[in-house]
Write a protein that holds these residues in place. Structure first.
Motif, mmCIF file in Angstrom:
data_model
loop_
_atom_site.group_PDB
_atom_site.id
_atom_site.type_symbol
_atom_site.label_atom_id
_atom_site.label_comp_id
_atom_site.label_asym_id
_atom_site.label_seq_id
_atom_site.Cartn_x
_atom_site.Cartn_y
_atom_site.Cartn_z
ATOM 1 N N LYS A 1 -3.784 4.564 8.785
ATOM 2 C CA LYS A 1 -2.523 3.953 9.226
ATOM 3 C C LYS A 1 -2.448 2.498 8.794
ATOM 4 C CE LYS A 1 -1.687 6.770 13.297
ATOM 5 N NZ LYS A 1 -1.538 6.763 14.755
ATOM 6 N N ILE B 1 -1.716 2.270 5.100
ATOM 7 C CA ILE B 1 -0.326 2.561 4.738
ATOM 8 C C ILE B 1 0.576 1.387 5.094
ATOM 9 C CG2 ILE B 1 1.637 4.042 5.227
ATOM 10 C CD1 ILE B 1 -0.271 6.327 5.662
ATOM 11 N N ALA B 2 0.438 0.921 6.357
ATOM 12 C CA ALA B 2 1.317 -0.170 6.795
ATOM 13 C C ALA B 2 1.042 -1.444 6.008
ATOM 14 C CB ALA B 2 1.135 -0.411 8.297
ATOM 15 N N ALA C 1 2.463 -1.172 2.507
ATOM 16 C CA ALA C 1 3.915 -1.386 2.471
ATOM 17 C C ALA C 1 4.235 -2.869 2.583
ATOM 18 C CB ALA C 1 4.585 -0.617 3.620
ATOM 19 N N LEU C 2 3.525 -3.549 3.493
ATOM 20 C CA LEU C 2 3.759 -4.990 3.676
ATOM 21 C C LEU C 2 3.404 -5.750 2.401
ATOM 22 C CD1 LEU C 2 4.689 -6.638 6.088
ATOM 23 C CD2 LEU C 2 2.326 -7.060 6.665
ATOM 24 N N ALA D 1 6.020 -5.240 -0.308
ATOM 25 C CA ALA D 1 7.218 -6.043 -0.040
ATOM 26 C C ALA D 1 6.969 -7.505 -0.386
ATOM 27 C CB ALA D 1 7.612 -5.906 1.435
ATOM 28 N N LEU E 1 10.415 -1.852 6.544
ATOM 29 C CA LEU E 1 9.106 -2.136 7.126
ATOM 30 C C LEU E 1 9.081 -1.775 8.605
ATOM 31 C CD1 LEU E 1 8.066 -5.436 5.382
ATOM 32 C CD2 LEU E 1 7.013 -3.220 5.189
ATOM 33 N N VAL F 1 8.559 1.916 8.768
ATOM 34 C CA VAL F 1 7.161 2.262 8.454
ATOM 35 C C VAL F 1 6.266 1.987 9.651
ATOM 36 C CG1 VAL F 1 5.182 1.526 7.092
ATOM 37 C CG2 VAL F 1 7.342 1.991 5.968
ATOM 38 N N PHE F 2 6.405 0.789 10.221
ATOM 39 C CA PHE F 2 5.543 0.442 11.349
ATOM 40 C C PHE F 2 5.828 1.314 12.566
ATOM 41 C CE2 PHE F 2 2.729 -3.164 10.799
ATOM 42 C CZ PHE F 2 3.026 -3.538 9.508
ATOM 43 N N VAL G 1 4.245 4.730 11.856
ATOM 44 C CA VAL G 1 2.789 4.745 11.723
ATOM 45 C C VAL G 1 2.089 4.340 13.015
ATOM 46 C CG1 VAL G 1 0.918 3.498 10.608
ATOM 47 C CG2 VAL G 1 2.723 4.480 9.238
ATOM 48 N N PHE G 2 2.582 3.274 13.659
ATOM 49 C CA PHE G 2 1.827 2.731 14.789
ATOM 50 C C PHE G 2 2.441 3.015 16.148
ATOM 51 C CE2 PHE G 2 -1.588 0.867 12.817
ATOM 52 C CZ PHE G 2 -1.244 0.008 11.794
#
Lengths: 111, 76
Positions: free
Chosen positions: A14, A17-18, A21-22, A25, B27, B30-31, B34-35
């Motif tokens: 997780k 992935i996060a 993505a960050l 960006a 974003l 996504v967050f 995921v979380f």
């Protein structure tokens, strides 16, 4: 032992992935200055037609051609603003003209 | 600031607003997935962050003409 590692692995995935993505960006300049943002927007606009063509070839069907719209919202908006402000600016003189005409008409009636 | 420069700055502002809104939304999604078990608040938070960044950028861009820029002289 696998049962103990699994939550850690899940959490690590997780975070990857996060975090990925960050990072994407940040790296493509989406989170920076307005100049960088418009550069990225231009690059994305330029990259869309080849990408759409690739996908079309892959799936084997043709998307219908986007119809050419002659309407420009910017021009319509600008002309709308100009017409409204012009109408507002001539309102006092127009109203006084009409009032004069109306009073003149009533005077003529009473003569 | 001339009219042309002002118009360009506003165009940049709006484009930046759209980009940051989309980035924040993405974003946030996504967050959230995921979380945070697909709750809504991370999406709203991310969008708000994006809009706030765009506002701040716009503000700095429009003010940059009138801000004094200085350089620190190196000690010799």
């Amino acid at each position: 032992m696998a049962a103990k590692i699994l939550p850690v692995v899940k959490f690590a995935t997780k975070v990857t992935i996060a975090g990925g993505a960050l990072y994407v960006a940040y790296d493509s300049g989406l989170l920076g200055d307005s100049k960088e943002g418009s550069v990225t927007l231009g690059r994305a606009k330029a990259a869309i037609p080849p990408a759409v063509e690739e996908w079309m070839k892959y799936f084997g069907f043709e998307l219908p051609a986007t119809p050419k719209i002659e309407f420009s919202p910017l021009d319509a908006w600008n002309s709308g603003v100009q017409k409204s402000i012009h109408a507002l600016s001539v309102t006092p003189s127009t109203v006084s003209d009409y009032t004069k005409q109306g009073l003149q008409y009533v005077k003529d009636l009473t003569k | 600031m001339s009219e042309k420069e002002f118009g360009q700055k506003w165009d940049r502002c709006l484009a930046d607003c759209a980009v940051k809104f989309g980035t924040g939304l993405g974003l946030g999604i996504v967050f959230s997935v995921v979380f945070f078990k697909r709750r809504t608040w991370p999406i709203v938070f991310g969008t708000g962050l994006g809009l706030g960044m765009a506002y701040s950028n716009c503000q700095n861009d429009l003010r940059s003409r009138y801000v004094l820029h200085s350089k620190v002289a190196k000690e010799q």
